[in-house]
Design an enzyme around this catalytic site. Sequence first.
Site, PDB file in Angstrom:
ATOM      1  N   ALA A 123       1.126  -1.316   0.146  1.00  0.00           N
ATOM      2  CA  ALA A 123      -0.057   0.173  -0.279  1.00  0.00           C
ATOM      3  C   ALA A 123       0.993   1.054   0.401  1.00  0.00           C
ATOM      4  O   ALA A 123       1.537   1.729   1.380  1.00  0.00           O
ATOM      5  CB  ALA A 123      -1.073  -0.028   1.095  1.00  0.00           C
ATOM      6  N   SER A 131       2.662   8.130  -8.975  1.00  0.00           N
ATOM      7  CA  SER A 131       4.089   8.450 -10.183  1.00  0.00           C
ATOM      8  C   SER A 131       5.347   9.114  -9.213  1.00  0.00           C
ATOM      9  O   SER A 131       5.653   8.522  -8.711  1.00  0.00           O
ATOM     10  CB  SER A 131       3.986   9.368 -10.893  1.00  0.00           C
ATOM     11  OG  SER A 131       2.853   8.518 -11.713  1.00  0.00           O
ATOM     12  N   GLY A 339     -15.274  -7.981 -36.198  1.00  0.00           N
ATOM     13  CA  GLY A 339     -16.430  -8.159 -35.294  1.00  0.00           C
ATOM     14  C   GLY A 339     -16.648  -9.129 -33.650  1.00  0.00           C
ATOM     15  O   GLY A 339     -16.456  -8.584 -32.911  1.00  0.00           O
ATOM     16  N   GLU A 362       3.412  -0.332 -11.606  1.00  0.00           N
ATOM     17  CA  GLU A 362       4.435  -0.240 -10.701  1.00  0.00           C
ATOM     18  C   GLU A 362       5.166  -0.247 -11.206  1.00  0.00           C
ATOM     19  O   GLU A 362       6.351   0.188 -11.627  1.00  0.00           O
ATOM     20  CB  GLU A 362       5.030  -1.501 -10.953  1.00  0.00           C
ATOM     21  CG  GLU A 362       4.255  -2.808  -9.757  1.00  0.00           C
ATOM     22  CD  GLU A 362       4.823  -3.702  -9.373  1.00  0.00           C
ATOM     23  OE1 GLU A 362       6.056  -4.110  -9.133  1.00  0.00           O
ATOM     24  OE2 GLU A 362       4.418  -5.205  -8.337  1.00  0.00           O
TER      25      GLU A 362
HETATM   26  C1  LIG Z   1      -5.657  -1.897 -11.593  1.00  0.00           C
HETATM   27  C2  LIG Z   1      -3.964  -0.861 -10.821  1.00  0.00           C
HETATM   28  C3  LIG Z   1      -3.747  -2.197  -9.661  1.00  0.00           C
HETATM   29  C4  LIG Z   1      -2.568  -1.444  -8.531  1.00  0.00           C
HETATM   30  N1  LIG Z   1      -1.984  -1.747  -7.717  1.00  0.00           N
HETATM   31  C5  LIG Z   1      -1.605  -0.945  -6.741  1.00  0.00           C
HETATM   32  C6  LIG Z   1      -1.117  -1.609  -5.470  1.00  0.00           C
HETATM   33  O1  LIG Z   1      -1.706  -2.685  -5.264  1.00  0.00           O
HETATM   34  N2  LIG Z   1      -0.439  -0.816  -4.629  1.00  0.00           N
HETATM   35  C7  LIG Z   1       0.095   0.946  -4.939  1.00  0.00           C
HETATM   36  O2  LIG Z   1       0.757   1.211  -3.667  1.00  0.00           O
HETATM   37  N3  LIG Z   1      -0.533   0.919  -6.128  1.00  0.00           N
HETATM   38  C8  LIG Z   1      -1.340  -0.162  -6.831  1.00  0.00           C
HETATM   39  N4  LIG Z   1      -1.596   1.081  -8.398  1.00  0.00           N
HETATM   40  C9  LIG Z   1      -1.590   2.637  -8.075  1.00  0.00           C
HETATM   41  C10 LIG Z   1      -0.259   2.307  -8.816  1.00  0.00           C
HETATM   42  O3  LIG Z   1       0.794   1.946  -8.848  1.00  0.00           O
HETATM   43  C11 LIG Z   1      -0.575   3.918  -9.885  1.00  0.00           C
HETATM   44  O4  LIG Z   1      -1.749   4.589 -10.309  1.00  0.00           O
HETATM   45  C12 LIG Z   1       0.534   4.499 -10.662  1.00  0.00           C
HETATM   46  O5  LIG Z   1       1.720   4.551 -10.821  1.00  0.00           O
HETATM   47  C13 LIG Z   1       0.333   6.250 -11.420  1.00  0.00           C
HETATM   48  O6  LIG Z   1      -0.046   6.742 -10.390  1.00  0.00           O
HETATM   49  P1  LIG Z   1      -0.693   7.792 -10.437  1.00  0.00           P
HETATM   50  O7  LIG Z   1      -2.151   6.992 -11.225  1.00  0.00           O
HETATM   51  O8  LIG Z   1      -1.352   8.621  -9.271  1.00  0.00           O
HETATM   52  O9  LIG Z   1      -1.116   8.844 -12.097  1.00  0.00           O
HETATM   53  P2  LIG Z   1      -0.076   9.960 -11.941  1.00  0.00           P
HETATM   54  O10 LIG Z   1       1.142  10.004 -11.606  1.00  0.00           O
HETATM   55  O11 LIG Z   1      -1.265  11.155 -11.462  1.00  0.00           O
HETATM   56  O12 LIG Z   1      -0.153  10.548 -13.105  1.00  0.00           O
HETATM   57  C14 LIG Z   1      -1.267  10.630 -14.552  1.00  0.00           C
HETATM   58  C15 LIG Z   1       0.427  10.167 -16.666  1.00  0.00           C
HETATM   59  O13 LIG Z   1       1.028  10.870 -16.020  1.00  0.00           O
HETATM   60  C16 LIG Z   1       1.839  11.145 -15.868  1.00  0.00           C
HETATM   61  N5  LIG Z   1       3.282  11.182 -15.719  1.00  0.00           N
HETATM   62  C17 LIG Z   1       3.168  11.177 -13.711  1.00  0.00           C
HETATM   63  N6  LIG Z   1       5.168  12.666 -13.914  1.00  0.00           N
HETATM   64  C18 LIG Z   1       5.154  12.032 -15.149  1.00  0.00           C
HETATM   65  C19 LIG Z   1       6.441  13.047 -15.439  1.00  0.00           C
HETATM   66  N7  LIG Z   1       7.407  13.591 -15.149  1.00  0.00           N
HETATM   67  N8  LIG Z   1       6.866  12.863 -16.903  1.00  0.00           N
HETATM   68  C20 LIG Z   1       5.901  12.075 -17.530  1.00  0.00           C
HETATM   69  N9  LIG Z   1       4.560  12.031 -17.111  1.00  0.00           N
HETATM   70  C21 LIG Z   1       4.331  12.155 -16.229  1.00  0.00           C
HETATM   71  C22 LIG Z   1       2.312   9.560 -16.045  1.00  0.00           C
HETATM   72  O14 LIG Z   1       3.125   9.094 -16.508  1.00  0.00           O
HETATM   73  C23 LIG Z   1       0.372   9.380 -15.978  1.00  0.00           C
HETATM   74  O15 LIG Z   1      -0.128   9.408 -17.335  1.00  0.00           O
HETATM   75  C24 LIG Z   1      -2.504   0.383  -8.563  1.00  0.00           C
HETATM   76  C25 LIG Z   1      -3.174   1.242 -10.455  1.00  0.00           C
HETATM   77  C26 LIG Z   1      -4.443  -0.343 -11.201  1.00  0.00           C
HETATM   78  C27 LIG Z   1      -4.616   0.759 -12.075  1.00  0.00           C
END
Ligand SMILES: Cc1cc2nc3c(=O)[nH]c(=O)nc-3n(C[C@H](O)[C@H](O)[C@H](O)COP(=O)(O)OP(=O)(O)OC[C@H]3O[C@@H](n4cnc5c(N)ncnc54)[C@H](O)[C@@H]3O)c2cc1C
Length: 380
Positions: A123, A131, A339, A362
């Site tokens: 978590a 990110s 289709g 990840e």
């Molecule tokens: C099905 C699923 C399972 C998951 N399981 C886990 C889990 O078990 N544990 C856990 O901790 N998390 C988990 N996550 C969370 C996942 O790791 C995050 O969704 C992911 O790291 C992206 O973070 P965010 O969704 O906040 O997107 P954001 O960080 O808000 O990013 C949005 C977009 O902006 C881009 N971006 C952001 N910063 C930059 C930059 N500096 N330069 C260029 N582009 C950028 C990103 O690449 C992305 O395209 C899960 C997510 C999903 C969908």
Amino acid sequence: MDFDHDEQQSLFRAAVREFVNSEVVPHAARWEDEERFPWETWHQLAELGLCSLALPEEYGGGGSGKMMLCIATEELARASGGLSVAYLVSCGVAMDGICMHGTPEQKGDYIPRCARGEVACFALTEPDGGSDVAPMRMRYQTTNDGFVLNGSKTFISNGEEASFGVVFATKDPEMGHRGVSAFVFERDVPGFTVGKRERKTGQHCSSTNELIFDEYKVPRDALIGQEGEGLIIALESIDKSRVSVAAQALGIARAAYDEMVRYATERRAFGKALGQQQAIQWMIADSATELEAARLLTYRAAWLIDQGNLAIKESAMAKLYASEAAGRICHRAVQVFGGIGYTRDAAVERYARDQRVTEIYEGTSEMQRWAIARQVLGVK
Ligand SMILES: Cc1cc2nc3c(=O)[nH]c(=O)nc-3n(C[C@H](O)[C@H](O)[C@H](O)COP(=O)(O)OP(=O)(O)OC[C@H]3O[C@@H](n4cnc5c(N)ncnc54)[C@H](O)[C@@H]3O)c2cc1C
């Protein structure tokens, strides 16, 4: 250079494949429709020793390393993206921090529990950032006998099934990354609630939830490593685990590719099999080539990790390439099916949905490119 698995790895792959063909393939589509975690199959995985495969032997694990974990993940993902993510999280990233930084007591407790088939979660992500996790909102306070955690996590895989997990919280957001610490937590303790279940595009048999910690007390020995080492533990865990997502993408891509080839051979149009049309042949040729490249990158990164290397760049390359190649392969597979490829009657439709998130969790593709560029340029 040796480009193939050794005999032990080949035998292991054959055994996992046989299990998956009989116990996962026939049921995977139904688990998705029912959005149900397959506990009975999970317990079978534990009985076969797959849940503890890569965990240290001295604490009851299999001691087999990343290569074997990737083989198992790829084979599971070929049949069920959802089961494979539950697996790579519970038996990989959730345990990596404990294995690398945990006390002997923590390892002695949690590794056998994982081996017995308890599910774990990792978590880290919060509503304000996935990110960029350094500006963490979830807080902890130190008490006489431990810590009190307050806050919430979002998008946590295995949120509904996990009986324990690793969670990250900050002592003070003003301290930046130096304020973050890592804790093991138990599900059945007052102050912990599993919140909203995400309504995802795919991987429906795997739960993804909000986790809420409200005046949640953990004892002092729940701390992993030292106070302030949490972010390092989180990033090291993800660095070590990332190659498993590459293996997952590879498994999904292989399933889509196999279906594409089968259908191109069977389906006829304009008096001949689809596979005799050059446009279809090119899709198959590009997919076969990309699959092979993804396989080589993935297993090279796993091999490097098993040799004791961090392999940050190689794991990032494997995850980036395998996940995006899997996206292109699934897209082509749907196209070849026409289709019916856009309906629930074709497995390729499910593979395309399951693949998409391999480019997101990840570390997104953008974060992988960032990591690779920093390694290439030597940026600290
Ligand atoms: C099905 C699923 C399972 C998951 N399981 C886990 C889990 O078990 N544990 C856990 O901790 N998390 C988990 N996550 C969370 C996942 O790791 C995050 O969704 C992911 O790291 C992206 O973070 P965010 O969704 O906040 O997107 P954001 O960080 O808000 O990013 C949005 C977009 O902006 C881009 N971006 C952001 N910063 C930059 C930059 N500096 N330069 C260029 N582009 C950028 C990103 O690449 C992305 O395209 C899960 C997510 C999903 C969908």
